[in-house]
Design a protein around this motif. Structure first.
Motif, PDB file in Angstrom:
ATOM      1  N   TYR A  12      -1.837  -4.659  -0.370  1.00  0.00           N
ATOM      2  CA  TYR A  12      -1.184  -4.072   0.801  1.00  0.00           C
ATOM      3  C   TYR A  12       0.007  -3.193   0.444  1.00  0.00           C
ATOM      4  O   TYR A  12       0.329  -2.133   0.961  1.00  0.00           O
ATOM      5  CB  TYR A  12      -0.956  -5.059   1.854  1.00  0.00           C
ATOM      6  CG  TYR A  12      -2.187  -5.555   2.738  1.00  0.00           C
ATOM      7  CD1 TYR A  12      -2.664  -6.963   2.603  1.00  0.00           C
ATOM      8  CD2 TYR A  12      -3.168  -4.869   2.890  1.00  0.00           C
ATOM      9  CE1 TYR A  12      -3.849  -7.303   3.079  1.00  0.00           C
ATOM     10  CE2 TYR A  12      -4.295  -5.245   3.293  1.00  0.00           C
ATOM     11  CZ  TYR A  12      -4.661  -6.442   3.476  1.00  0.00           C
ATOM     12  OH  TYR A  12      -5.881  -7.076   3.911  1.00  0.00           O
ATOM     13  N   GLN A  13       0.826  -4.117  -0.495  1.00  0.00           N
ATOM     14  CA  GLN A  13       2.212  -3.317  -0.829  1.00  0.00           C
ATOM     15  C   GLN A  13       1.790  -2.256  -1.707  1.00  0.00           C
ATOM     16  O   GLN A  13       2.554  -1.001  -1.641  1.00  0.00           O
ATOM     17  CB  GLN A  13       2.967  -4.323  -1.727  1.00  0.00           C
ATOM     18  CG  GLN A  13       4.409  -3.880  -2.119  1.00  0.00           C
ATOM     19  CD  GLN A  13       5.279  -3.905  -0.863  1.00  0.00           C
ATOM     20  OE1 GLN A  13       4.979  -4.665   0.340  1.00  0.00           O
ATOM     21  NE2 GLN A  13       6.495  -3.088  -0.936  1.00  0.00           N
ATOM     22  N   ALA A  14       0.916  -1.992  -2.455  1.00  0.00           N
ATOM     23  CA  ALA A  14       0.370  -0.757  -3.234  1.00  0.00           C
ATOM     24  C   ALA A  14       0.112   0.285  -2.366  1.00  0.00           C
ATOM     25  O   ALA A  14       0.522   1.268  -2.639  1.00  0.00           O
ATOM     26  CB  ALA A  14      -0.748  -1.309  -4.254  1.00  0.00           C
ATOM     27  N   VAL A  15      -0.673  -0.064  -1.322  1.00  0.00           N
ATOM     28  CA  VAL A  15      -0.927   1.112  -0.170  1.00  0.00           C
ATOM     29  C   VAL A  15       0.331   1.610   0.068  1.00  0.00           C
ATOM     30  O   VAL A  15       0.637   2.815   0.626  1.00  0.00           O
ATOM     31  CB  VAL A  15      -1.974   0.662   0.599  1.00  0.00           C
ATOM     32  CG1 VAL A  15      -2.220   1.610   1.828  1.00  0.00           C
ATOM     33  CG2 VAL A  15      -3.286  -0.038   0.277  1.00  0.00           C
ATOM     34  N   LYS A  16       1.308   0.681   0.643  1.00  0.00           N
ATOM     35  CA  LYS A  16       2.221   0.858   1.366  1.00  0.00           C
ATOM     36  C   LYS A  16       3.210   1.932   0.448  1.00  0.00           C
ATOM     37  O   LYS A  16       4.031   2.784   0.993  1.00  0.00           O
ATOM     38  CB  LYS A  16       3.106  -0.321   1.726  1.00  0.00           C
ATOM     39  CG  LYS A  16       4.700   0.212   2.329  1.00  0.00           C
ATOM     40  CD  LYS A  16       5.048  -1.445   2.574  1.00  0.00           C
ATOM     41  CE  LYS A  16       6.738  -1.340   2.990  1.00  0.00           C
ATOM     42  NZ  LYS A  16       7.398  -2.483   3.130  1.00  0.00           N
ATOM     43  N   MET A  17       3.328   1.471  -0.791  1.00  0.00           N
ATOM     44  CA  MET A  17       4.278   2.497  -1.675  1.00  0.00           C
ATOM     45  C   MET A  17       3.458   3.855  -2.318  1.00  0.00           C
ATOM     46  O   MET A  17       3.851   4.219  -2.951  1.00  0.00           O
ATOM     47  CB  MET A  17       4.435   1.333  -2.839  1.00  0.00           C
ATOM     48  CG  MET A  17       5.324   0.271  -2.521  1.00  0.00           C
ATOM     49  SD  MET A  17       6.908   0.480  -1.489  1.00  0.00           S
ATOM     50  CE  MET A  17       7.766   1.818  -2.700  1.00  0.00           C
ATOM     51  N   GLY A  18       2.241   3.960  -1.900  1.00  0.00           N
ATOM     52  CA  GLY A  18       1.689   5.031  -2.285  1.00  0.00           C
ATOM     53  C   GLY A  18       1.109   4.923  -3.753  1.00  0.00           C
ATOM     54  O   GLY A  18       1.063   6.040  -4.565  1.00  0.00           O
ATOM     55  N   ASP A  19       0.972   3.574  -4.352  1.00  0.00           N
ATOM     56  CA  ASP A  19       0.433   3.450  -5.696  1.00  0.00           C
ATOM     57  C   ASP A  19      -1.017   3.595  -6.056  1.00  0.00           C
ATOM     58  O   ASP A  19      -1.587   2.941  -5.991  1.00  0.00           O
ATOM     59  CB  ASP A  19       1.001   2.013  -6.102  1.00  0.00           C
ATOM     60  CG  ASP A  19       0.795   1.930  -7.553  1.00  0.00           C
ATOM     61  OD1 ASP A  19       1.267   0.683  -8.013  1.00  0.00           O
ATOM     62  OD2 ASP A  19       0.417   2.749  -8.280  1.00  0.00           O
ATOM     63  N   LEU A  20      -1.110   5.024  -6.107  1.00  0.00           N
ATOM     64  CA  LEU A  20      -2.684   5.216  -6.574  1.00  0.00           C
ATOM     65  C   LEU A  20      -3.325   4.572  -7.573  1.00  0.00           C
ATOM     66  O   LEU A  20      -4.512   4.305  -7.696  1.00  0.00           O
ATOM     67  CB  LEU A  20      -2.965   6.894  -6.527  1.00  0.00           C
ATOM     68  CG  LEU A  20      -2.514   7.657  -4.977  1.00  0.00           C
ATOM     69  CD1 LEU A  20      -2.354   9.044  -5.373  1.00  0.00           C
ATOM     70  CD2 LEU A  20      -3.708   7.354  -4.032  1.00  0.00           C
ATOM     71  N   ASN A  21      -2.521   4.485  -8.553  1.00  0.00           N
ATOM     72  CA  ASN A  21      -3.093   3.877  -9.826  1.00  0.00           C
ATOM     73  C   ASN A  21      -3.530   2.362  -9.702  1.00  0.00           C
ATOM     74  O   ASN A  21      -4.658   2.094  -9.908  1.00  0.00           O
ATOM     75  CB  ASN A  21      -2.107   3.870 -10.984  1.00  0.00           C
ATOM     76  CG  ASN A  21      -1.725   5.151 -11.738  1.00  0.00           C
ATOM     77  OD1 ASN A  21      -2.718   6.110 -11.351  1.00  0.00           O
ATOM     78  ND2 ASN A  21      -0.536   5.427 -11.818  1.00  0.00           N
ATOM     79  N   TYR A  22      -2.762   1.726  -9.055  1.00  0.00           N
ATOM     80  CA  TYR A  22      -3.057   0.191  -8.543  1.00  0.00           C
ATOM     81  C   TYR A  22      -4.367   0.133  -7.720  1.00  0.00           C
ATOM     82  O   TYR A  22      -5.244  -0.759  -7.977  1.00  0.00           O
ATOM     83  CB  TYR A  22      -1.916  -0.345  -7.983  1.00  0.00           C
ATOM     84  CG  TYR A  22      -2.217  -1.922  -7.509  1.00  0.00           C
ATOM     85  CD1 TYR A  22      -2.964  -2.199  -6.465  1.00  0.00           C
ATOM     86  CD2 TYR A  22      -1.626  -2.903  -8.306  1.00  0.00           C
ATOM     87  CE1 TYR A  22      -3.306  -3.672  -6.060  1.00  0.00           C
ATOM     88  CE2 TYR A  22      -1.941  -4.264  -8.221  1.00  0.00           C
ATOM     89  CZ  TYR A  22      -2.754  -4.536  -6.920  1.00  0.00           C
ATOM     90  OH  TYR A  22      -2.889  -5.978  -6.836  1.00  0.00           O
TER      91      TYR A  22
END
Length: 260
Positions: free
Chosen positions: A31-41
């Protein structure tokens, strides 16, 4: 029905055989990756098929399809809240959530739910990647107001009153954080909505103009051409041509496959 009794009996029976749920840290990281816009993750997460792997997901229904649908709804709900916390406007987040949950109704297999989950996750993440720069609460409220009232004639005085800021302070703060003026941002959002209506609806130009509260059809056409380089009619024709050519290509490809 004694639910307490039923729970304790079930808990006793399953205490040694129940599957272990995934570590909470894995969920938070996602969820944190989505929030931060981390497309690679997110790309790696989808490649590992974490969502479609039932191991550790928890059993919410004895039917496998219903079970994964329940998990989809939970995921969307959590992503929505994380994205709002990360700066996405409340209305945009909730409307996206509603859109994907409604699309879930048309999924009739686990594969379809998994594909929709991937599309939904990337959609939210891409949007968050565009707003990674943290906007202040006042600017987020401002954007939320514009998103909600996109069909109205929006004035900076109304927004200033809504955000409890003076018009001059709001103008300076918005330009500093967003990079463009409030009025330019409003026009951009209206044109963005108009492009979608031209591509996906049968509304006439005057109907779209009225729908987005332009002062006149000619004003709408002039503004649209200024921002896109096309008149609304040329833009609609262009979208129709591309869609038609794509459909023809797909039909030809399918025919070739059938003859192979």
């Amino acid at each position: 029905m004694d639910l307490h009794k039923e729970w304790y009996i079930l808990e006793f029976d399953n205490s040694e055989t129940s599957p272990i749920h995934r570590p909470l840290e894995e969920e938070y990281s996602f969820y944190q990756a989505v929030k931060m816009g981390d497309l690679n993750y997110i790309h790696e997460n989808c490649d590992r098929k974490c969502f479609s792997n039932p191991q550790g997901m928890g059993i919410l229904s004895m039917d496998a399809l219903t079970n994964i649908k329940y998990h989809f709804v939970i995921t969307v709900a959590m992503i929505t809240r994380y994205c709002v916390e990360g700066g996405m406007t409340l209305e945009e987040s909730y409307r996206l959530s509603d859109f994907y949950i409604l699309k879930l109704d048309s999924c009739h297999s686990i594969e379809e739910v998994t594909a929709l989950h991937k599309h939904m996750t990337f959609d939210f993440t891409r949007r968050m990647s565009l707003i990674r720069k943290k906007f202040s609460k006042s600017i987020s409220l401002c954007m939320d107001y514009i998103y909600t009232h996109i069909h109205d004639r929006i004035t900076i005085n109304e927004i200033a009153e809504y955000t409890n800021l003076s018009t001059s302070h709001l103008s300076k703060l918005f330009k500093k954080e967003v990079g463009i003026s409030v009025s330019d941002y409003i026009r951009e959002k209206k044109i963005e909505t108009a492009k979608n209506l031209l591509q996906y609806s049968d509304l006439s130009l005057i109907e779209i103009s009225n729908h987005l509260a332009f002062s006149s059809q000619s004003h709408f056409i002039q503004t649209f051409e200024k921002y896109t380089g096309f008149t609304p009619k040329r833009y609609r024709d262009k979208c129709f041509r591309i869609a038609h050519e794509t459909a023809e290509e797909v039909a030809i490809s399918d025919t070739k496959k059938g003859l192979a």
